[in-house]
Design a protein around this motif. Structure first.
Motif, PDB file in Angstrom:
ATOM      1  N   GLU A   1       0.597  -1.240  -0.045  1.00 60.54           N
ATOM      2  CA  GLU A   1      -0.160   0.087  -0.525  1.00 60.54           C
ATOM      3  C   GLU A   1       1.114   1.253   0.156  1.00 60.54           C
ATOM      4  OE1 GLU A   1      -2.751   0.164   3.249  1.00 60.54           O
ATOM      5  OE2 GLU A   1      -3.961  -1.243   2.025  1.00 60.54           O
ATOM      6  N   LYS A   2       1.898   1.242  -0.270  1.00 59.56           N
ATOM      7  CA  LYS A   2       2.993   2.674  -0.155  1.00 59.56           C
ATOM      8  C   LYS A   2       2.583   3.107  -1.201  1.00 59.56           C
ATOM      9  CE  LYS A   2       7.142   4.682  -2.603  1.00 59.56           C
ATOM     10  NZ  LYS A   2       7.326   4.596  -3.604  1.00 59.56           N
ATOM     11  N   SER A   3       2.610   2.786  -2.565  1.00 60.17           N
ATOM     12  CA  SER A   3       2.008   3.200  -3.847  1.00 60.17           C
ATOM     13  C   SER A   3       0.489   3.736  -3.499  1.00 60.17           C
ATOM     14  CB  SER A   3       1.529   2.783  -4.698  1.00 60.17           C
ATOM     15  OG  SER A   3       2.600   1.816  -5.760  1.00 60.17           O
ATOM     16  N   ILE A   4      -0.309   3.089  -2.664  1.00 59.96           N
ATOM     17  CA  ILE A   4      -1.972   3.948  -2.442  1.00 59.96           C
ATOM     18  C   ILE A   4      -1.200   5.471  -2.235  1.00 59.96           C
ATOM     19  CG2 ILE A   4      -4.465   3.190  -1.672  1.00 59.96           C
ATOM     20  CD1 ILE A   4      -4.099   0.222  -2.352  1.00 59.96           C
ATOM     21  N   ARG A   5      -1.251   4.759  -0.586  1.00 60.18           N
ATOM     22  CA  ARG A   5      -1.373   6.302   0.915  1.00 60.18           C
ATOM     23  C   ARG A   5       0.079   7.041  -0.463  1.00 60.18           C
ATOM     24  NH1 ARG A   5       0.248   4.481   6.037  1.00 60.18           N
ATOM     25  NH2 ARG A   5      -0.398   2.559   6.018  1.00 60.18           N
ATOM     26  N   SER A   6       0.828   7.152  -1.252  1.00 63.52           N
ATOM     27  CA  SER A   6       1.089   7.841  -1.910  1.00 63.52           C
ATOM     28  C   SER A   6       0.151   9.001  -2.913  1.00 63.52           C
ATOM     29  CB  SER A   6       2.811   7.502  -3.094  1.00 63.52           C
ATOM     30  OG  SER A   6       3.397   7.171  -2.311  1.00 63.52           O
ATOM     31  N   CYS A   7      -0.043   8.479  -3.320  1.00 65.47           N
ATOM     32  CA  CYS A   7      -1.615   8.321  -4.704  1.00 65.47           C
ATOM     33  C   CYS A   7      -2.327   9.769  -3.872  1.00 65.47           C
ATOM     34  CB  CYS A   7      -2.253   7.075  -4.826  1.00 65.47           C
ATOM     35  SG  CYS A   7      -3.942   7.652  -5.683  1.00 65.47           S
TER      36      CYS A   7
ATOM     37  N   LEU B   1       0.165   6.523  -8.442  1.00 66.38           N
ATOM     38  CA  LEU B   1      -0.423   4.800  -7.931  1.00 66.38           C
ATOM     39  C   LEU B   1       0.460   4.529  -8.930  1.00 66.38           C
ATOM     40  CD1 LEU B   1      -2.190   3.617  -5.999  1.00 66.38           C
ATOM     41  CD2 LEU B   1      -4.021   3.366  -8.899  1.00 66.38           C
ATOM     42  N   LEU B   2       0.744   4.453 -10.580  1.00 68.82           N
ATOM     43  CA  LEU B   2       1.329   3.668 -10.872  1.00 68.82           C
ATOM     44  C   LEU B   2       2.607   4.589 -11.344  1.00 68.82           C
ATOM     45  CD1 LEU B   2      -2.009   2.880 -13.455  1.00 68.82           C
ATOM     46  CD2 LEU B   2      -0.772   1.664 -11.548  1.00 68.82           C
ATOM     47  N   ARG B   3       3.188   5.122 -10.708  1.00 70.26           N
ATOM     48  CA  ARG B   3       4.674   6.000 -10.649  1.00 70.26           C
ATOM     49  C   ARG B   3       5.782   4.992 -11.103  1.00 70.26           C
ATOM     50  NH1 ARG B   3       7.443   9.992  -9.652  1.00 70.26           N
ATOM     51  NH2 ARG B   3       9.464  10.044  -8.281  1.00 70.26           N
ATOM     52  N   HIS B   4       5.292   3.414 -10.626  1.00 73.52           N
ATOM     53  CA  HIS B   4       6.767   2.219 -10.718  1.00 73.52           C
ATOM     54  C   HIS B   4       6.520   1.457 -11.832  1.00 73.52           C
ATOM     55  CE1 HIS B   4       8.931   4.318  -7.875  1.00 73.52           C
ATOM     56  NE2 HIS B   4       7.786   4.165  -6.972  1.00 73.52           N
ATOM     57  N   LEU B   5       5.247   1.986 -12.487  1.00 72.83           N
ATOM     58  CA  LEU B   5       4.921   0.971 -13.809  1.00 72.83           C
ATOM     59  C   LEU B   5       5.768   0.378 -14.750  1.00 72.83           C
ATOM     60  CD1 LEU B   5       1.579  -0.409 -14.536  1.00 72.83           C
ATOM     61  CD2 LEU B   5       1.871   1.218 -15.585  1.00 72.83           C
ATOM     62  N   GLY B   6       6.839   0.682 -14.552  1.00 74.72           N
ATOM     63  CA  GLY B   6       7.947   0.169 -15.494  1.00 74.72           C
ATOM     64  C   GLY B   6       9.182  -0.725 -14.576  1.00 74.72           C
ATOM     65  N   CYS B   7       9.179  -0.531 -13.626  1.00 73.60           N
ATOM     66  CA  CYS B   7      10.261  -0.878 -12.815  1.00 73.60           C
ATOM     67  C   CYS B   7      10.983  -2.286 -12.612  1.00 73.60           C
ATOM     68  CB  CYS B   7       9.915  -0.846 -11.033  1.00 73.60           C
ATOM     69  SG  CYS B   7       8.600  -1.933 -10.803  1.00 73.60           S
ATOM     70  N   THR B   8      10.103  -3.225 -13.761  1.00 71.87           N
ATOM     71  CA  THR B   8      10.770  -4.726 -13.872  1.00 71.87           C
ATOM     72  C   THR B   8      11.129  -4.310 -15.302  1.00 71.87           C
ATOM     73  OG1 THR B   8       8.187  -5.159 -15.308  1.00 71.87           O
ATOM     74  CG2 THR B   8       8.339  -5.671 -12.528  1.00 71.87           C
ATOM     75  N   ALA B   9      11.292  -3.269 -15.813  1.00 68.61           N
ATOM     76  CA  ALA B   9      11.921  -2.983 -16.751  1.00 68.61           C
ATOM     77  C   ALA B   9      13.247  -3.575 -17.192  1.00 68.61           C
ATOM     78  CB  ALA B   9      11.809  -2.309 -18.450  1.00 68.61           C
TER      79      ALA B   9
END
Length: 507
Positions: A28-34, A59-67
């Motif tokens: 929920e770190k992404s949700i809290r940040s949102c 919310l989706l700031r790290h959407l590319g993090c697996t790349a």
């Protein structure tokens, strides 16, 4: 619930947990940040349209993090996943903070640590950072979040002072949503580390350098003071700007997150989408109804979400898994379920993905479930996952030909671990010939049909059979009619007599 009744925010809040796991951050770190970002945007007087951009870009700031996890592991060592929280909060312009990261590079790798340190010091990190930005932006476009959200995610590593990447934008050249997202994200991170004092110290050092001064000025402790005492998930859903986005393309959302997962390692490219395609075609062959088929297909896309919680170094180990590795791997179906079950709309999918490594004889993981606990869609998913994985290269072996992979699957059927009907359907979907009969049951009955026959003989109605086997009443009815046709009877009593004559009451 129909797709057109679903809220996009509900789905993406659930799936954002996979971003937290991939970043080794608290759930929920992404949700809290949102939530903090949307509060900031309202304080700054943004329009509803601009608030929406802030909402999804944060919310989706790290959407590319697996790349780039493969490249990061090669560069900094297999334990780099555990460095991600430290790297996320590190100011690269600060020599002291950067040195703190460097001290952690390659730890636990023995003499190889010098190699990782040398690579980290001499490698240009710009291509790695660019890849994260590009992939995040592309996935946002696939989710149809709009060009503003895609641009904000692309710029997520830019800095107010122009020393960021990928384009070296400065000041108000950077999307406002990106600037707000950065302040909100850092506020959540440092609040968890040291409370208000830690946030104040971080902002004092970074204001006007990394962070937009006007956004920092708008921030105060009130924006985060209630986070520990509220239902952050529900508050974030309630905070979505109107009009609420509708998840009218659930398949596209599922496919986008399948790509997110499969980018974690070159060995996984296309795995989840391949499984989904096999499951879909095989479900048609097994005459699953449209609803069951759609759920199974979505489970194919999303079954491996939990992989992101396991360091890439584990998935890419060329030698056998160590005990600690194996414990992490065994839990990834549970992690997949945990992510998806947070959304009411995804609960049926969550129930299936939790079972994709279970086996009929109880030898699977993580629950050691046995045949009566495994619905047909879960059995189908298990076979498709095995076949697709076998036909792809892995660190410890070359890819098998489809024919060789089919032989392995049939061997698993013979050993009582995979379902024969589902194996036949998957192999046919993959263009492989399967034996006409994978069991020795009388009249060509499949193992699934024997299960149905036992219930039918005991007087169960089609609806009761459907409930016990976790299929639709229509599917149960199809099974019953096929059984009657195969054994040449038309009544329950005659079917019961057939079952007794052939000793089919004992599993």
């Amino acid at each position: 619930m129909a797709d057109d009744e679903l809220r996009l925010a509900d789905l993406l809040c659930a799936l954002s947990v996979s971003l937290d796991l991939a970043m080794a951050q608290p759930l929920e770190k992404s949700i809290r940040s949102c939530l903090v970002a949307i509060r900031l945007s309202r304080r700054l007087g943004l329009s509803a349209v601009d608030q929406r951009t802030v909402y999804y870009a944060t919310l989706l700031r790290h959407l590319g993090c697996t790349a780039t996890t493969h490249e990061e592991a090669d560069l900094m060592g297999p334990g780099v996943a555990y460095l991600r929280p430290l790297m996320e909060r590190t100011d690269p312009a600060s020599k002291r903070e950067s040195l703190n990261v460097l001290r952690q590079v390659g730890k636990g790798t023995g003499v190889r640590r010098l190699q990782y340190l040398a690579r980290t010091l001499t490698t240009n990190e710009a291509p790695v950072l660019l890849a994260i930005c590009e992939v995040g932006s592309m996935l946002a476009e696939r989710l149809r979040l709009g060009p503003e959200v895609a641009a904000a995610i692309y710029q997520s590593m830019e800095r107010w002072d122009g020393a960021g990447t990928p384009d070296g934008l400065a000041g108000e050249e950077i999307a406002e949503a990106t600037r707000i997202a950065e302040v909100a994200t850092q506020a959540v991170i440092f609040t968890s580390l040291g409370g208000p004092a830690a946030v104040e110290a971080a902002f004092r050092r970074r204001q006007g350098r990394w962070l937009d001064p006007s956004v920092v000025e708008a921030y105060d402790q009130e924006l985060v003071s209630d986070l520990e005492g509220i239902d952050v998930w529900q508050e974030t859903l309630d905070a979505e700007p109107l009009p609420h986005g509708k998840a009218d393309r659930l398949e596209e959302v599922a496919e986008a997150f399948a790509h997110f997962v499969d980018l974690k390692s070159p060995y996984l490219f296309g795995h989840s989408t391949g499984v989904a395609a096999l499951v879909d075609q095989a479900a048609h062959r097994l005459r699953l109804d449209d609803g069951e088929r759609a759920t199974a297909r979505q489970a194919g896309y999303l079954h491996d979400l939990g992989r992101v919680a396991v360091p890439t170094g584990v998935w890419e180990r060329s030698s056998g898994l160590r005990r600690g590795d194996w414990e992490q791997v065994r839990l990834h179906p549970y992690q997949s379920e945990r992510i998806l079950a947070r959304s009411t709309a995804l609960e049926p999918v969550a129930a299936l993905v939790a079972l994709h490594h279970e086996r009929l004889d109880g030898s699977g993981y993580p629950r050691q479930s046995k045949a009566p606990e495994l619905p047909v869609a879960a059995r189908l998913l298990a076979v498709a996952d095995v076949f697709q994985a076998l036909t792809q290269e892995r660190p410890h072996r070359a890819a098998l030909s489809p024919e060789a992979a089919a032989d392995v699957v049939l061997g698993e059927v013979g050993a009582g671990r995979l379902d024969g009907d589902c194996a036949r359907a998957v192999l046919e979907a993959a263009g492989q010939q399967a034996p006409g009969r994978l069991t020795s049951r009388p009249a060509g009955l499949s193992e699934r049909e024997v299960e149905v026959l036992r219930l039918l003989a005991r007087g169960r109605s089609n609806a009761e059979i459907a409930r016990e086997l976790v299929v639709s009443p229509r599917t149960a009815e199809h099974h019953v009619q096929h059984i009657y046709g195969k054994i040449g009877v038309s009544t329950r009593a005659a079917a019961a007599l057939f079952a007794m004559q052939h000793g089919l009451f004992t599993p």
